[in-house]
Design a protein around this motif. Structure first.
Motif, PDB file in Angstrom:
ATOM      1  N   ARG A   1      25.063  46.225  46.145  1.00 56.77           N
ATOM      2  CA  ARG A   1      25.191  45.117  45.155  1.00 56.77           C
ATOM      3  C   ARG A   1      23.541  44.649  44.656  1.00 56.77           C
ATOM      4  O   ARG A   1      22.584  44.895  45.176  1.00 56.77           O
ATOM      5  CB  ARG A   1      25.569  43.648  46.062  1.00 56.77           C
ATOM      6  CG  ARG A   1      26.987  43.788  46.160  1.00 56.77           C
ATOM      7  CD  ARG A   1      27.537  42.696  46.868  1.00 56.77           C
ATOM      8  NE  ARG A   1      29.244  42.847  47.111  1.00 56.77           N
ATOM      9  CZ  ARG A   1      30.239  42.757  46.318  1.00 56.77           C
ATOM     10  NH1 ARG A   1      29.856  42.414  45.104  1.00 56.77           N
ATOM     11  NH2 ARG A   1      31.326  42.918  46.759  1.00 56.77           N
TER      12      ARG A   1
ATOM     13  N   GLU B   1      35.004  49.202  37.661  1.00 59.76           N
ATOM     14  CA  GLU B   1      34.522  48.810  36.394  1.00 59.76           C
ATOM     15  C   GLU B   1      32.909  48.723  36.411  1.00 59.76           C
ATOM     16  O   GLU B   1      32.264  48.349  36.986  1.00 59.76           O
ATOM     17  CB  GLU B   1      34.800  47.191  36.353  1.00 59.76           C
ATOM     18  CG  GLU B   1      34.780  46.601  34.796  1.00 59.76           C
ATOM     19  CD  GLU B   1      35.840  47.179  33.684  1.00 59.76           C
ATOM     20  OE1 GLU B   1      35.168  47.874  32.815  1.00 59.76           O
ATOM     21  OE2 GLU B   1      36.936  47.260  33.865  1.00 59.76           O
TER      22      GLU B   1
ATOM     23  N   THR C   1      35.515  50.275  50.353  1.00 61.80           N
ATOM     24  CA  THR C   1      37.128  50.315  50.147  1.00 61.80           C
ATOM     25  C   THR C   1      37.674  51.603  50.149  1.00 61.80           C
ATOM     26  O   THR C   1      37.172  52.503  49.519  1.00 61.80           O
ATOM     27  CB  THR C   1      37.434  49.630  48.666  1.00 61.80           C
ATOM     28  OG1 THR C   1      36.741  48.453  48.661  1.00 61.80           O
ATOM     29  CG2 THR C   1      38.951  49.505  48.532  1.00 61.80           C
TER      30      THR C   1
ATOM     31  N   GLU D   1      45.169  51.662  38.625  1.00 61.13           N
ATOM     32  CA  GLU D   1      45.500  50.875  39.826  1.00 61.13           C
ATOM     33  C   GLU D   1      44.731  49.915  40.351  1.00 61.13           C
ATOM     34  O   GLU D   1      44.936  48.782  40.636  1.00 61.13           O
ATOM     35  CB  GLU D   1      46.234  51.768  40.881  1.00 61.13           C
ATOM     36  CG  GLU D   1      47.385  52.590  40.311  1.00 61.13           C
ATOM     37  CD  GLU D   1      48.546  51.896  39.720  1.00 61.13           C
ATOM     38  OE1 GLU D   1      48.727  50.673  40.127  1.00 61.13           O
ATOM     39  OE2 GLU D   1      49.326  52.506  39.048  1.00 61.13           O
ATOM     40  N   ARG D   2      43.321  50.339  40.347  1.00 63.81           N
ATOM     41  CA  ARG D   2      42.341  49.491  40.713  1.00 63.81           C
ATOM     42  C   ARG D   2      41.074  49.634  39.893  1.00 63.81           C
ATOM     43  O   ARG D   2      39.959  49.885  40.419  1.00 63.81           O
ATOM     44  CB  ARG D   2      41.912  49.915  42.224  1.00 63.81           C
ATOM     45  CG  ARG D   2      43.086  49.956  43.397  1.00 63.81           C
ATOM     46  CD  ARG D   2      43.302  48.390  43.379  1.00 63.81           C
ATOM     47  NE  ARG D   2      42.257  47.558  43.669  1.00 63.81           N
ATOM     48  CZ  ARG D   2      41.888  47.210  44.993  1.00 63.81           C
ATOM     49  NH1 ARG D   2      42.440  47.810  46.120  1.00 63.81           N
ATOM     50  NH2 ARG D   2      40.781  46.287  45.015  1.00 63.81           N
ATOM     51  N   ARG D   3      41.433  49.397  38.774  1.00 63.74           N
ATOM     52  CA  ARG D   3      40.142  49.363  37.730  1.00 63.74           C
ATOM     53  C   ARG D   3      38.966  48.379  38.113  1.00 63.74           C
ATOM     54  O   ARG D   3      37.940  48.600  37.701  1.00 63.74           O
ATOM     55  CB  ARG D   3      40.753  48.805  36.458  1.00 63.74           C
ATOM     56  CG  ARG D   3      39.801  48.745  35.158  1.00 63.74           C
ATOM     57  CD  ARG D   3      39.127  50.130  34.640  1.00 63.74           C
ATOM     58  NE  ARG D   3      38.229  49.762  33.830  1.00 63.74           N
ATOM     59  CZ  ARG D   3      38.432  50.089  32.465  1.00 63.74           C
ATOM     60  NH1 ARG D   3      39.533  50.528  32.155  1.00 63.74           N
ATOM     61  NH2 ARG D   3      37.387  49.733  31.568  1.00 63.74           N
ATOM     62  N   ASP D   4      39.546  47.224  38.861  1.00 59.48           N
ATOM     63  CA  ASP D   4      38.498  46.119  39.315  1.00 59.48           C
ATOM     64  C   ASP D   4      37.495  46.832  40.194  1.00 59.48           C
ATOM     65  O   ASP D   4      36.184  46.268  40.282  1.00 59.48           O
ATOM     66  CB  ASP D   4      39.264  45.181  40.337  1.00 59.48           C
ATOM     67  CG  ASP D   4      39.968  45.731  41.394  1.00 59.48           C
ATOM     68  OD1 ASP D   4      40.789  46.489  41.067  1.00 59.48           O
ATOM     69  OD2 ASP D   4      39.745  45.035  42.636  1.00 59.48           O
ATOM     70  N   LEU D   5      37.765  47.892  40.952  1.00 47.22           N
ATOM     71  CA  LEU D   5      36.986  48.607  41.724  1.00 47.22           C
ATOM     72  C   LEU D   5      35.742  49.407  41.208  1.00 47.22           C
ATOM     73  O   LEU D   5      34.392  49.338  41.552  1.00 47.22           O
ATOM     74  CB  LEU D   5      37.274  49.372  42.829  1.00 47.22           C
ATOM     75  CG  LEU D   5      38.699  48.779  43.854  1.00 47.22           C
ATOM     76  CD1 LEU D   5      39.017  49.772  44.690  1.00 47.22           C
ATOM     77  CD2 LEU D   5      37.499  47.891  44.995  1.00 47.22           C
TER      78      LEU D   5
ATOM     79  N   ARG E   1      29.872  50.162  47.484  1.00 44.54           N
ATOM     80  CA  ARG E   1      28.973  49.209  46.441  1.00 44.54           C
ATOM     81  C   ARG E   1      27.781  48.798  47.108  1.00 44.54           C
ATOM     82  O   ARG E   1      27.711  48.170  48.023  1.00 44.54           O
ATOM     83  CB  ARG E   1      29.865  48.016  46.045  1.00 44.54           C
ATOM     84  CG  ARG E   1      29.180  47.151  44.990  1.00 44.54           C
ATOM     85  CD  ARG E   1      30.096  45.967  44.395  1.00 44.54           C
ATOM     86  NE  ARG E   1      31.125  46.418  43.893  1.00 44.54           N
ATOM     87  CZ  ARG E   1      31.675  46.443  42.774  1.00 44.54           C
ATOM     88  NH1 ARG E   1      30.738  46.165  41.898  1.00 44.54           N
ATOM     89  NH2 ARG E   1      32.991  47.139  42.199  1.00 44.54           N
TER      90      ARG E   1
END
Length: 449
Positions: free
Chosen positions: A77, A176, A61, A170-174, A75
């Motif tokens: 996985r 965490e 991203t 703004e993009r804490r999801d990326l 990432r």
């Protein structure tokens, strides 16, 4: 190759050393300065390397608030048995004046056992190693028990679009994660001898205070006592004379406990007395003469800018100075502002915060992290101690720590204490140390995942 460090430590297989070097060269030769550079180009270059290695687009991203300041989040996985682990590095670098360099600063140059170029130490070395190690783990078919997230950011060195802060907001999801590894803890060596592998677990808080003195303006041929410059000079003299008390937090205490076993003679005795609370004024003075020790044991402030007047024959109505403060973790910027007013004790001078402090909590020295770093350090450099440190500068770790993600600064890259060239002309990194750092970081991430 000259400038070898003895004894040599293990390094990664040839193909991954070459891969790291290729990525390193590519990154160094991309100008990523704030004013004229392009961090997005560097982020895209790493993304392309990862894409060619088989990473899916959904795991790569590019995100950010500015077209030249995009951040890369990649990432690998895992099984998800444990929470994700971050691997941070910033891609931006400070400005470099070619006139001050022996070779062009954005040319990757190899000579005398060093790689030269802007960013070779701060921090494109670590960025290239994260990328190469992530590719290595994918090629080796490793499925960790947690997702591994490489985060390469913009504007750590300055600018309006700090990537770590933006991602948190703004993009804490990326990003965490349960913890992460970043810059801030280099190995220390002197004369080719490794002294310690440092682990940064906290850092001081940056704060700028502006002192504005007010007086009576007029012609310089008619001087009065109410001169703003004199008021400011007197205030700065009181600021310079103030001595902050010694304070030892968890990280500083751990640092001196370990350093007292490394150092010898009176300095080691002074450290033990400091830890016991029995250090006298002479012992404190000897320790404080070492800038790093001084910075780790107290708040500090220093005048860095002064501005007054518009012409040589006019007494100005105001004079201003900036005093840069570095606060220990947990200290309040508001308390520092109040202290400044107390020290100055002059109603003709106003004090205000012009760059607000960004406090961040220390990362706990957990057994999981300490044992992993100590075990791998002993494997690679037997007898070299791991020393927790508090950063007296600032890194992007503060944004993650403030968001509840513990970050630890450690790299396994050793730098000679007499040849630290961070932000300096002819910035360079020891080639042997670069590749040892690559293997150290690989083993550390494997151990933690």
């Amino acid at each position: 190759m000259q400038n070898l460090i003895e004894p040599a430590a293990p390094t990664s297989p040839d193909e991954y050393r070459q891969l790291a070097r290729d990525i390193f060269r590519e990154l160094v030769e991309i100008d990523t300065t704030d004013q004229s550079g392009d961090v997005t180009e560097a982020a895209q270059a790493v993304a392309q390397r990862l894409r060619q290695a088989g990473f899916a687009d959904e795991d790569l991203t590019l995100a950010g608030p500015h077209p030249r300041k995009m951040n890369l989040v990649a990432r690998l996985r895992g099984t998800g048995a444990r929470g994700p682990l971050l691997m941070l590095a910033h891609l931006d670098v400070v400005e470099a004046d070619p006139a001050e360099w022996e070779t062009p600063p954005f040319q990757f140059d190899e000579r005398d056992g060093f790689y030269y170029g802007r960013g070779t130490i701060d921090q494109k070395a670590m960025a290239s190693l994260w990328a190469a190690n992530l590719i290595r783990m994918r090629r080796e078919g490793i499925v960790p028990d947690r997702d591994l997230i490489v985060v390469l950011t913009a504007d750590e060195e300055g600018g309006q679009h700090n990537g770590a802060r933006w991602l948190v907001q703004e993009r804490r999801d990326l990003i965490e994660a349960v913890m992460g590894i970043n810059e801030g803890g280099f190995g220390r060596m002197k004369g080719g001898r490794r002294m310690s592998n440092n682990l940064q677990a906290s850092e001081k808080v940056y704060l700028d205070l502006e002192l504005a003195a007010h007086g009576t303006a007029g012609h310089s041929s008619l001087p009065t006592a109410d001169n703003a410059i004199y008021h400011l000079a007197a205030a700065l003299s009181r600021v310079a004379a103030y001595e902050f008390p010694v304070q030892l937090g968890e990280v500083a205490r751990a640092f001196f406990e370990r350093m007292s076993r490394i150092d010898t003679g009176p300095m080691a005795d002074d450290m033990r007395a400091l830890l016991a609370g029995t250090a006298d004024a002479d012992a404190i003075a000897r320790l404080s003469a070492v800038p790093q020790y001084h910075g780790m044991t107290r708040n500090t402030w220093a005048a860095t800018r002064v501005d007054a007047g518009q012409s040589n024959n006019t007494i100005p109505h105001a004079a201003r100075a900036i005093v840069n403060c570095r606060l220990l973790p947990g200290e309040s910027p508001d308390d520092m502002e109040r202290l400044m007013n107390e020290v100055i004790a002059d109603e003709r001078i106003t004090v205000r915060q012009v760059v607000n402090g960004k406090p961040s909590p220390p990362s706990p020295l957990t057994p999981e992290v300490m044992q992993a770093v100590e075990s791998i350090t002993e494997q690679m450099w037997p007898g070299v101690p791991v020393v927790p440190v508090m950063g007296i500068g600032a890194t992007d770790s503060l944004y993650l720590r403030s968001a509840g993600i513990p970050i630890y600064g450690v790299s396994g890259i050793f730098i000679d204490v007499d040849d630290a060239r961070v932000h300096a002309p002819n910035e360079r990194i020891n080639i042997q140390s670069y590749y040892e750092g690559q293997e150290f970081l690989y083993r550390l991430i494997r151990s933690l995942s």
